[in-house]
Design a protein around this motif. Structure first.
Motif, mmCIF file in Angstrom:
data_model
loop_
_atom_site.group_PDB
_atom_site.id
_atom_site.type_symbol
_atom_site.label_atom_id
_atom_site.label_comp_id
_atom_site.label_asym_id
_atom_site.label_seq_id
_atom_site.Cartn_x
_atom_site.Cartn_y
_atom_site.Cartn_z
ATOM 1 N N SER A 118 5.839 5.446 1.215
ATOM 2 C CA SER A 118 6.495 4.146 1.135
ATOM 3 C C SER A 118 7.123 3.759 2.469
ATOM 4 O O SER A 118 7.107 2.585 2.855
ATOM 5 C CB SER A 118 7.562 4.162 0.032
ATOM 6 N N TYR A 119 7.667 4.723 3.192
ATOM 7 C CA TYR A 119 8.250 4.431 4.507
ATOM 8 C C TYR A 119 7.180 3.971 5.498
ATOM 9 O O TYR A 119 7.386 3.009 6.243
ATOM 10 C CB TYR A 119 8.964 5.677 5.055
ATOM 11 N N LEU A 120 6.033 4.657 5.512
ATOM 12 C CA LEU A 120 4.982 4.273 6.444
ATOM 13 C C LEU A 120 4.362 2.925 6.077
ATOM 14 O O LEU A 120 3.854 2.211 6.941
ATOM 15 C CB LEU A 120 3.905 5.355 6.490
ATOM 16 N N GLY A 121 4.412 2.593 4.788
ATOM 17 C CA GLY A 121 3.960 1.259 4.399
ATOM 18 C C GLY A 121 4.822 0.177 5.025
ATOM 19 O O GLY A 121 4.319 -0.849 5.484
ATOM 20 N N VAL A 122 6.129 0.413 5.052
ATOM 21 C CA VAL A 122 7.039 -0.544 5.698
ATOM 22 C C VAL A 122 6.824 -0.536 7.211
ATOM 23 O O VAL A 122 6.829 -1.594 7.859
ATOM 24 C CB VAL A 122 8.502 -0.209 5.348
ATOM 25 N N PRO B 120 11.853 10.296 5.823
ATOM 26 C CA PRO B 120 12.086 11.493 4.997
ATOM 27 C C PRO B 120 10.764 12.056 4.500
ATOM 28 O O PRO B 120 9.868 11.309 4.113
ATOM 29 C CB PRO B 120 12.943 10.962 3.838
ATOM 30 N N LYS B 121 10.642 13.369 4.506
ATOM 31 C CA LYS B 121 9.363 14.003 4.192
ATOM 32 C C LYS B 121 8.847 13.647 2.802
ATOM 33 O O LYS B 121 7.645 13.507 2.590
ATOM 34 C CB LYS B 121 9.498 15.523 4.322
ATOM 35 N N GLU B 122 9.765 13.539 1.828
ATOM 36 C CA GLU B 122 9.310 13.350 0.448
ATOM 37 C C GLU B 122 9.018 11.891 0.112
ATOM 38 O O GLU B 122 8.611 11.584 -0.995
ATOM 39 C CB GLU B 122 10.359 13.906 -0.525
ATOM 40 N N ALA B 123 9.226 10.969 1.042
ATOM 41 C CA ALA B 123 8.996 9.551 0.756
ATOM 42 C C ALA B 123 8.231 8.884 1.885
ATOM 43 O O ALA B 123 8.385 7.697 2.125
ATOM 44 C CB ALA B 123 10.342 8.848 0.528
ATOM 45 N N LYS C 30 -12.690 15.128 0.868
ATOM 46 C CA LYS C 30 -11.722 15.814 0.024
ATOM 47 C C LYS C 30 -10.307 15.479 0.475
ATOM 48 O O LYS C 30 -10.035 15.299 1.646
ATOM 49 C CB LYS C 30 -11.939 17.329 0.085
ATOM 50 N N GLU C 31 -9.402 15.428 -0.497
ATOM 51 C CA GLU C 31 -8.003 15.114 -0.239
ATOM 52 C C GLU C 31 -7.126 16.168 -0.895
ATOM 53 O O GLU C 31 -7.425 16.639 -2.001
ATOM 54 C CB GLU C 31 -7.668 13.733 -0.814
ATOM 55 N N PRO C 32 -6.027 16.582 -0.237
ATOM 56 C CA PRO C 32 -5.090 17.504 -0.884
ATOM 57 C C PRO C 32 -4.571 16.922 -2.195
ATOM 58 O O PRO C 32 -4.458 15.712 -2.340
ATOM 59 C CB PRO C 32 -3.969 17.649 0.145
ATOM 60 N N ARG C 33 -4.235 17.801 -3.128
ATOM 61 C CA ARG C 33 -3.742 17.334 -4.417
ATOM 62 C C ARG C 33 -2.402 16.647 -4.274
ATOM 63 O O ARG C 33 -1.646 16.913 -3.347
ATOM 64 C CB ARG C 33 -3.614 18.514 -5.393
ATOM 65 N N GLY C 34 -2.085 15.795 -5.237
ATOM 66 C CA GLY C 34 -0.783 15.131 -5.256
ATOM 67 C C GLY C 34 -0.866 13.692 -4.818
ATOM 68 O O GLY C 34 -1.913 13.177 -4.476
ATOM 69 N N ARG C 35 0.272 13.045 -4.859
ATOM 70 C CA ARG C 35 0.358 11.643 -4.477
ATOM 71 C C ARG C 35 1.183 11.502 -3.215
ATOM 72 O O ARG C 35 1.858 12.423 -2.782
ATOM 73 C CB ARG C 35 0.984 10.826 -5.610
ATOM 74 N N GLY C 36 1.170 10.298 -2.661
ATOM 75 C CA GLY C 36 1.960 10.052 -1.464
ATOM 76 C C GLY C 36 1.465 10.881 -0.302
ATOM 77 O O GLY C 36 0.277 11.086 -0.122
ATOM 78 N N LEU C 37 2.368 11.389 0.515
ATOM 79 C CA LEU C 37 2.030 12.192 1.677
ATOM 80 C C LEU C 37 2.418 13.630 1.441
ATOM 81 O O LEU C 37 3.501 13.927 0.970
ATOM 82 C CB LEU C 37 2.769 11.683 2.918
ATOM 83 N N ALA D 93 0.834 -1.207 0.000
ATOM 84 C CA ALA D 93 0.000 0.000 0.000
ATOM 85 C C ALA D 93 0.867 1.255 0.000
ATOM 86 O O ALA D 93 0.587 2.218 -0.724
ATOM 87 C CB ALA D 93 -0.922 -0.008 1.218
ATOM 88 N N GLY D 94 1.935 1.265 0.803
ATOM 89 C CA GLY D 94 2.816 2.427 0.826
ATOM 90 C C GLY D 94 3.511 2.648 -0.492
ATOM 91 O O GLY D 94 3.677 3.792 -0.944
ATOM 92 N N HIS D 95 3.942 1.559 -1.136
ATOM 93 C CA HIS D 95 4.608 1.672 -2.440
ATOM 94 C C HIS D 95 3.660 2.272 -3.480
ATOM 95 O O HIS D 95 4.048 3.173 -4.241
ATOM 96 C CB HIS D 95 5.063 0.278 -2.876
ATOM 97 N N LEU D 96 2.425 1.802 -3.501
ATOM 98 C CA LEU D 96 1.456 2.321 -4.475
ATOM 99 C C LEU D 96 1.059 3.763 -4.162
ATOM 100 O O LEU D 96 0.789 4.553 -5.073
ATOM 101 C CB LEU D 96 0.207 1.431 -4.490
ATOM 102 N N ALA D 97 1.052 4.115 -2.856
ATOM 103 C CA ALA D 97 0.630 5.464 -2.479
ATOM 104 C C ALA D 97 1.609 6.524 -2.934
ATOM 105 O O ALA D 97 1.248 7.700 -3.031
ATOM 106 C CB ALA D 97 0.444 5.537 -0.962
ATOM 107 N N ASP D 98 2.859 6.149 -3.195
ATOM 108 C CA ASP D 98 3.826 7.109 -3.726
ATOM 109 C C ASP D 98 3.611 7.357 -5.214
ATOM 110 O O ASP D 98 4.240 8.249 -5.788
ATOM 111 C CB ASP D 98 5.251 6.599 -3.500
ATOM 112 N N ARG D 99 2.739 6.582 -5.838
ATOM 113 C CA ARG D 99 2.555 6.667 -7.291
ATOM 114 C C ARG D 99 1.132 7.003 -7.708
ATOM 115 O O ARG D 99 0.926 7.443 -8.838
ATOM 116 C CB ARG D 99 2.983 5.335 -7.924
#
Length: 430
Positions: free
Chosen positions: A359-363, A353-356, A174-181, A52-58
Motif C-alpha cells: 500500500s505504501y508503494l502504491g502511494v 514499514p515492512k509489513e505494509a 512463479k511468485e512467493p506465497r502470500g499477499r502484498g510484499l 493497485a497498492g491497496h489491492l495488493a495488500d489484500r
C-alpha cells in the motif's frame, strides 16, 4: 519478467507514437478534444498506483497484474469501435488507470521475486523498458508511414496483443506465497534478530507486524496517515521532472528559442536510449543501500541544475553552439534519469514499514503519475514562458528540493533503524 516488461513497453511505445494521430485523423477529434482526452487520462492514471497498492495488500499480486493487463487489452479493443467522444473519454481514462496500476503491480511483483536483488532488477528493467520503447516506436513508424485507417487499427491491435502475451508470461512466472510484499530474507533476519526472535524469519509470507516493525507503523495506520512518508512522496514529484524536460522541454525549446536544426530532435531519444542501456547497471551497482540512494538524490539535483543551465544559455550560441548545448542537456537529463530510476524506488521501499509495503508503494507511485500530468504544464506554461530565467529558476528549485529530500530520507532511515534496534516491550502478564 524482463521479457514481459520489454513486450509491454514495446506495445506502449506503439500506442504513444500513434494515439494522437489516430484520435485526429481516424476518430476526427479536434486539438481541444485530444488535449482533454489525454489530460483526463493523466488524471485517471494518478489513482492507478494507490489503488493497485491497496489491492495488493489484500490479493495476490500476480493475479492483480494479470487482471490489469487484461483490462488494458479490453479497453484498447473497445477503441477500435468507439467513436462517441464521451464514451471514448471513459475508455481512455480506464486504459490509463490500468496502465499506471499495471506498472505499480509490476514493480511490486518484481520486488517480491527479486528480493534483495531489487536494485539489480531495477537496472535491468530500465534497460529492457528503453529497448521496448525504441522497438515500439520503430514499429509505429512503419504504420504511420502507411497512414491508412487500417494501418492505425493494426497498431492498436499490436499493442493489445502485447498485453495478452505479457499476461501469459506473468502467469508462467512463479511468485512467493502470500499477499502484498514479502520482506526480503536479509531484512527479515535483521528484524528478527533485533526483536530477539528465537528462530529464523519466514521469508515466504508477509511479515507479522510485531516488535520494532509494528512500532514503525502502528496498527491501523496506513500511508495516507504517515506524514513522513507523504513528505517523501511529495518531494519525489519534482525528482521525476527529467522525464518532461527530455521529452517536452528540450524539443520545444529547440524549436521556439534556438537556431538548432529540427532534425536534431530524434537524437535526444537516441542519446537517452543508448546511455540507459549501457550505463544503468553500472549506476545501480553504486547505489546498493538506502543511504547511498539518499545520497544519490543530491546528484539528481546537481545534474538537473546543470541541464537547465545549459538550456538557459542555448539560445545565444548560434546553430552549432545551440546544438551542442541541447545535446549536452539531453545527456545530463539522462544522467538524472539514471540516478532517479535507482534511488527513487529504493527509498520508496526502504522508507516504508515492512509489513505494509504494497500500500505504501502504491502511494509512492503517484509521484510519477502527478509529474506526468503537471510537468508538461509547468514547463510550457511557466518555465519556458519566463525564458532563460525560467530554466535557471527550475534548476535551482529542483537542486534545493533534492537536498531537502536527501536530509528528510536520512532522518527517516535513522528513525527506522533506531526502532529496529529497540527491543519489544514484553506483554503484561495476567
Amino acid at each position: 519478467m524482463l521479457l514481459a516488461q520489454l513486450l509491454d513497453r514495446a506495445g506502449t511505445g506503439v500506442w504513444a507514437a500513434a494515439c494522437v494521430l489516430y484520435f485526429t485523423f481516424v476518430i476526427g477529434l479536434d486539438a481541444g478534444q485530444v488535449g482533454l482526452l489525454l489530460g483526463a487520462s493523466g488524471v485517471a492514471g494518478i489513482a492507478g498506483s494507490p489503488l493497485a497498492g491497496h489491492l495488493a495488500d489484500r490479493f495476490p499480486v500476480r493475479s492483480l497484474l494479470i487482471g490489469a493487463h487484461l483490462l488494458r487489452l479490453g479497453t484498447l479493443c473497445l477503441m477500435l469501435v468507439v467513436t462517441d467522444f464521451a464514451l471514448l473519454l471513459l475508455v481512455v481514462a480506464v486504459t490509463h488507470l490500468g496502465d499506471r496500476g499495471a506498472k505499480t503491480l509490476e514493480m511490486l511483483f518484481a520486488t517480491r521475486v527479486a528480493g534483495d536483488r531489487r536494485a539489480t532488477y531495477q537496472a535491468l528493467s530500465r534497460s529492457s523498458a528503453n529497448a521496448g520503447y525504441a522497438l515500439g516506436a520503430g514499429l509505429a513508424a512503419i504504420g504511420l508511414a502507411v497512414g491508412t485507417r487500417g494501418a492505425y487499427q493494426v497498431l492498436i491491435l499490436a499493442d493489445a496483443l502485447s498485453f495478452l502475451v505479457v499476461a501469459a508470461l506473468v502467469w508462467r512466472t512463479k511468485e512467493p506465497r502470500g499477499r502484498g510484499l514479502v520482506v526480503p530474507p536479509a531484512e527479515a533476519a535483521e528484524a528478527a534478530e533485533a526483536a530477539g526472535s528465537a528462530g529464523p524469519a519466514d521469508a515466504t509470507g508477509p511479515a507479522e507486524a510485531t516488535g520494532p516493525a509494528a512500532a514503525a507503523a502502528p496498527a491501523g495506520r496506513g500511508p495516507w496517515r504517515d506524514r513522513g512518508y507523504l513528505r517523501f512522496v511529495l518531494l519525489d514529484i519534482p525528482m521525476h521532472l527529467d522525464d518532461s524536460i527530455l521529452g517536452i522541454g528540450i524539443p520545444l525549446w529547440l524549436v521556439g528559442r534556438t537556431e538548432a536544426p529540427h532534425e536534431l530532435i530524434p537524437a535526444f531519444l537516441v542519446v537517452n536510449t543508448v546511455l540507459v542501456v549501457l550505463l544503468q547497471l553500472q549506476v545501480s551497482a553504486r547505489v546498493e543501500t538506502a543511504r547511498q540512494a539518499a545520497g544519490a538524490v543530491a546528484l539528481y539535483g546537481v545534474a538537473t541544475f546543470a541541464c537547465c543551465a545549459l538550456l538557459a544559455g542555448a539560445g545565444a550560441g548560434g546553430v552549432w553552439g545551440a546544438s551542442a548545448a541541447l545535446l549536452a542537456a539531453a545527456v545530463l537529463a539522462t544522467a538524472a534519469e539514471l540516478v532517479r530510476s535507482v534511488s527513487s524506488w529504493e527509498l520508496a521501499v526502504r522508507l516504508a514499514p515492512k509489513e505494509a509495503r504494497a500500500s505504501y508503494l502504491g502511494v509512492a507511485g503517484m509521484a510519477q503519475s502527478v509529474q506526468k500530468s503537471a510537468g508538461p504544464l509547468l514547463l510550457t506554461g511557466v518555465v519556458m514562458a519566463a525564458g532563460p530565467a525560467g530554466w535557471l529558476a527550475l534548476g535551482t528549485a529542483v537542486a534545493g528540493l533534492s537536498l531537502v529530500q536527501r536530509r528528510s530520507s536520512l532522518r527517516r532511515l535513522d528513525r527506522l533503524e533506531r526502532l529496529e534496534r529497540t527491543p519489544p516491550v514484553p506483554a503484561a502478564s495476567g
